[in-house]
Every structure is written in structure tokens, then in C-alpha cells.
Design a protein around this motif. Structure first.
Motif, mmCIF file in Angstrom:
data_model
loop_
_atom_site.group_PDB
_atom_site.id
_atom_site.type_symbol
_atom_site.label_atom_id
_atom_site.label_comp_id
_atom_site.label_asym_id
_atom_site.label_seq_id
_atom_site.Cartn_x
_atom_site.Cartn_y
_atom_site.Cartn_z
ATOM 1 N N PHE A 51 -43.885 88.732 172.628
ATOM 2 C CA PHE A 51 -43.252 89.224 173.929
ATOM 3 C C PHE A 51 -41.715 89.385 173.582
ATOM 4 C CE2 PHE A 51 -40.984 88.162 177.740
ATOM 5 C CZ PHE A 51 -40.882 89.297 178.515
ATOM 6 N N ILE A 52 -41.234 88.270 173.027
ATOM 7 C CA ILE A 52 -39.607 88.360 172.984
ATOM 8 C C ILE A 52 -39.344 89.322 171.594
ATOM 9 C CG2 ILE A 52 -37.549 87.175 172.086
ATOM 10 C CD1 ILE A 52 -38.773 84.698 173.536
ATOM 11 N N ALA A 53 -40.395 89.598 170.706
ATOM 12 C CA ALA A 53 -39.933 90.344 169.692
ATOM 13 C C ALA A 53 -39.919 92.168 170.041
ATOM 14 C CB ALA A 53 -40.819 90.415 168.515
ATOM 15 N N GLU A 54 -40.876 92.267 171.224
ATOM 16 C CA GLU A 54 -40.955 93.555 171.911
ATOM 17 C C GLU A 54 -39.904 93.805 172.622
ATOM 18 O OE1 GLU A 54 -45.023 93.502 173.690
ATOM 19 O OE2 GLU A 54 -45.948 93.468 171.537
ATOM 20 N N ALA A 55 -39.404 92.584 173.443
ATOM 21 C CA ALA A 55 -38.380 92.741 174.395
ATOM 22 C C ALA A 55 -36.928 93.261 173.576
ATOM 23 C CB ALA A 55 -38.271 91.642 175.138
ATOM 24 N N GLU A 56 -36.636 92.733 172.401
ATOM 25 C CA GLU A 56 -35.648 92.937 171.634
ATOM 26 C C GLU A 56 -35.802 94.276 171.109
ATOM 27 O OE1 GLU A 56 -34.121 88.916 169.533
ATOM 28 O OE2 GLU A 56 -35.965 89.420 168.745
ATOM 29 N N GLU A 57 -36.848 94.885 170.803
ATOM 30 C CA GLU A 57 -36.949 96.245 170.164
ATOM 31 C C GLU A 57 -36.770 97.156 171.647
ATOM 32 O OE1 GLU A 57 -40.934 96.868 168.600
ATOM 33 O OE2 GLU A 57 -40.437 95.346 167.150
ATOM 34 N N GLN A 58 -37.245 96.962 172.645
ATOM 35 C CA GLN A 58 -36.921 97.575 173.874
ATOM 36 C C GLN A 58 -35.663 97.761 174.300
ATOM 37 O OE1 GLN A 58 -38.261 95.575 177.448
ATOM 38 N NE2 GLN A 58 -38.164 97.128 178.704
ATOM 39 N N PHE A 59 -34.984 96.694 173.901
ATOM 40 C CA PHE A 59 -33.312 96.532 174.314
ATOM 41 C C PHE A 59 -32.618 97.424 173.351
ATOM 42 C CE2 PHE A 59 -29.283 93.995 174.505
ATOM 43 C CZ PHE A 59 -28.732 94.528 175.737
ATOM 44 N N ALA A 60 -33.202 97.361 172.072
ATOM 45 C CA ALA A 60 -32.404 98.275 170.900
ATOM 46 C C ALA A 60 -32.565 99.670 171.277
ATOM 47 C CB ALA A 60 -32.870 97.813 169.700
ATOM 48 N N ARG A 61 -33.546 100.111 171.726
ATOM 49 C CA ARG A 61 -34.059 101.535 172.039
ATOM 50 C C ARG A 61 -33.591 102.125 173.055
ATOM 51 N NH1 ARG A 61 -39.278 99.768 172.185
ATOM 52 N NH2 ARG A 61 -40.235 99.880 174.499
ATOM 53 N N ASP A 62 -32.636 101.223 174.220
ATOM 54 C CA ASP A 62 -32.106 101.632 175.321
ATOM 55 C C ASP A 62 -33.185 102.004 176.136
ATOM 56 O OD1 ASP A 62 -30.220 102.027 176.841
ATOM 57 O OD2 ASP A 62 -29.683 104.178 176.299
ATOM 58 N N ASP A 63 -34.138 101.122 176.381
ATOM 59 C CA ASP A 63 -35.403 101.396 177.263
ATOM 60 C C ASP A 63 -35.531 100.253 178.183
ATOM 61 O OD1 ASP A 63 -37.808 102.614 178.339
ATOM 62 O OD2 ASP A 63 -38.935 101.705 176.695
ATOM 63 N N GLY A 64 -34.413 99.680 178.569
ATOM 64 C CA GLY A 64 -34.377 98.504 179.605
ATOM 65 C C GLY A 64 -34.383 97.182 178.606
ATOM 66 N N PHE A 65 -34.629 96.071 179.468
ATOM 67 C CA PHE A 65 -34.527 94.872 178.803
ATOM 68 C C PHE A 65 -35.311 93.789 179.517
ATOM 69 C CE2 PHE A 65 -30.778 95.000 181.253
ATOM 70 C CZ PHE A 65 -30.944 94.143 182.355
ATOM 71 N N GLN A 66 -35.743 92.763 178.797
ATOM 72 C CA GLN A 66 -36.327 91.491 179.487
ATOM 73 C C GLN A 66 -35.471 90.269 179.467
ATOM 74 O OE1 GLN A 66 -39.081 91.621 181.128
ATOM 75 N NE2 GLN A 66 -39.558 93.741 180.339
#
Ligand code: COA
Length: 181
Positions: A51-66
Motif C-alpha cells: 500500500f505504501i509503495a503504491e502511495a509513493e508511486e501515486q504521489f510521484a505521478r501527481d495523482d494525489g497522495f496517501q
């Protein structure tokens, strides 16, 4: 970087180093969380790390954040954006708190700051929050912040072997301007 308001509430993007602490909190709150969150019953440490790894990818691609919610340093919950629809300028927010962190207004303040972030920093047009109809504590958050109840979707989440409906709350940018802070 998140806005100063989020930073002052102890809301920071999750990183790999948070996995053991976050997993321990989930483990200690499993019964509390599994009533409403489809992932909670079965999540193991590897699942939290994913979940955290996916959240880091989400943040990096400018798609929001957890983000972790850690007002006094230790993590008491998680809040964030599921993703951002940049074409239509909308997003949705999800959240949870440890049982013993409830009842202090913490999540309402965090969600208020996330909504401000969506409208002011990202210039989005619409924010949604989805809650199970029976989840009164969760529903109270969008209601407190001036969201409008717009729809009920049937059997959207499989939680504890039964399908729960979702009440959809929506808020438009122009309505936020008129909401007392
Ligand atoms: C949903 C959840 C985050 C709500 O937690 P919460 O503590 O009720 O929400 P807040 O942190 O905003 O606190 C609100 C409570 O603090 C009280 N409060 C105290 N000071 C407050 C303040 N300054 N502002 C707002 N509320 C305040 C409110 O009266 C309310 O308590 P009450 O329900 O007894 O009236 C929590 O119940 C949870 O994590 N549940 C399990 C997971 C879940 O359901 N997630 C949502 C899925 S959609």
C-alpha cells in the motif's frame, strides 16, 4: 511538499519507513477497521508495505497522495486522495483513525485541510467522499464540512462478507468558499 496547514496537523505523505508503525496500528485496530474498510481484515505487513509503495508511486505521478496522520509524532490514522481526475478536475477522499484517536475532531480538521488543498493548491472543481450508510461517524465528517448528499450507490463494497451501499457526498469549489472554517 504539502501545504503548511496539512504539515501543522501532522499530515505527511507515507514513506517506506512508516510500514512497521502503520502495520502495528492496523493490527491493534483490526476489529475497529474491519467493520468498514474492505482491506482491513486481511492486511498483513507485506500488504501494508505494498500500500505504501503504491502511495509513493501515486504521489510521484501527481495523482494525489496517501498521508499518515500524526499530530503528535506517532501515527494515529491515514487520510488521502484515491486519485485525481485532472481532465474533469475532481477527486475523492478517504480516511481512518485508530479507535482511541476518535472523538477529538482530528479527522474533520484533516479533511478540511485536504479539501482546501484540492481546491486551492490543485485548483480542482469537485471533491467526493463515499461512506457506508450505517457509518454515522464517517458520514458526520462531510456533513460537518458542508458537503451535499447526492446519491446512494448499491452494494459497492464487500466488507466482512456482505455488500455495503455507498452514500456519495459531493462538494464544489464555489460551495467551499461559502463554508465557515
Ligand atoms: C470515520 C472516523 C475517522 C471518524 O472519527 P471521528 O473521531 O468521529 O471524527 P473526528 O476526528 O472528526 O472527530 C469528531 C468527533 O470529535 C468531536 N469533536 C471534538 N472537538 C471537535 C472539533 N473541534 N471539531 C469537530 N469535532 C470535534 C465531535 O463531536 C465528534 O464526536 P462525536 O461523534 O462523539 O460527536 C473514525 O470513526 C474511523 O476511522 N472509523 C473506522 C474507519 C472508517 O469508517 N473510515 C471511513 C470510511 S468511509
Amino acid at each position: 511538499m504539502l501545504s503548511l496547514k496539512l504539515d501543522s496537523l501532522g499530515v505527511r505523505p507515507l514513506g517506506a519507513e512508516d510500514a512497521p508503525e502503520l502495520y502495528a496500528l492496523i493490527e491493534a485496530n483490526r476489529e475497529h477497521l474491519e467493520r468498514w474498510m474492505p482491506w482491513a481484515a486481511g492486511q498483513d505487513l507485506a500488504g501494508t508495505e505494498r500500500f505504501i509503495a503504491e502511495a509513493e508511486e501515486q504521489f510521484a505521478r501527481d495523482d494525489g497522495f496517501q498521508a499518515k496522520v500524526a499530530p503528535e509524532g506517532q501515527i494515529v490514522g491515514v487520510a488521502g486522495f484515491h486519485s485525481i481526475d485532472w481532465i474533469n478536475r475532481n477527486t475523492s477522499i478517504g480516511y481512518w483513525l485508530a479507535a482511541d484517536a476518535q472523538g477529538k475532531g482530528t479527522m474533520s480538521e484533516v479533511v478540511r485541510a485536504l479539501v482546501s488543498h484540492a481546491f486551492d493548491e490543485w485548483d480542482l472543481h469537485r471533491v467526493e467522499i463515499h461512506c457506508a450508510p450505517e457509518n454515522a461517524r464517517s458520514r458526520a465528517i462531510p456533513e460537518r464540512l458542508g458537503f451535499r448528499e447526492e446519491a446512494r450507490l448499491r452494494e459497492t463494497e464487500l466488507v466482512g462478507g456482505r455488500y455495503l451501499d455507498s452514500v456519495v457526498y459531493g462538494l464544489l469549489e464555489e460551495e467551499w468558499g461559502s463554508t465557515p472554517t
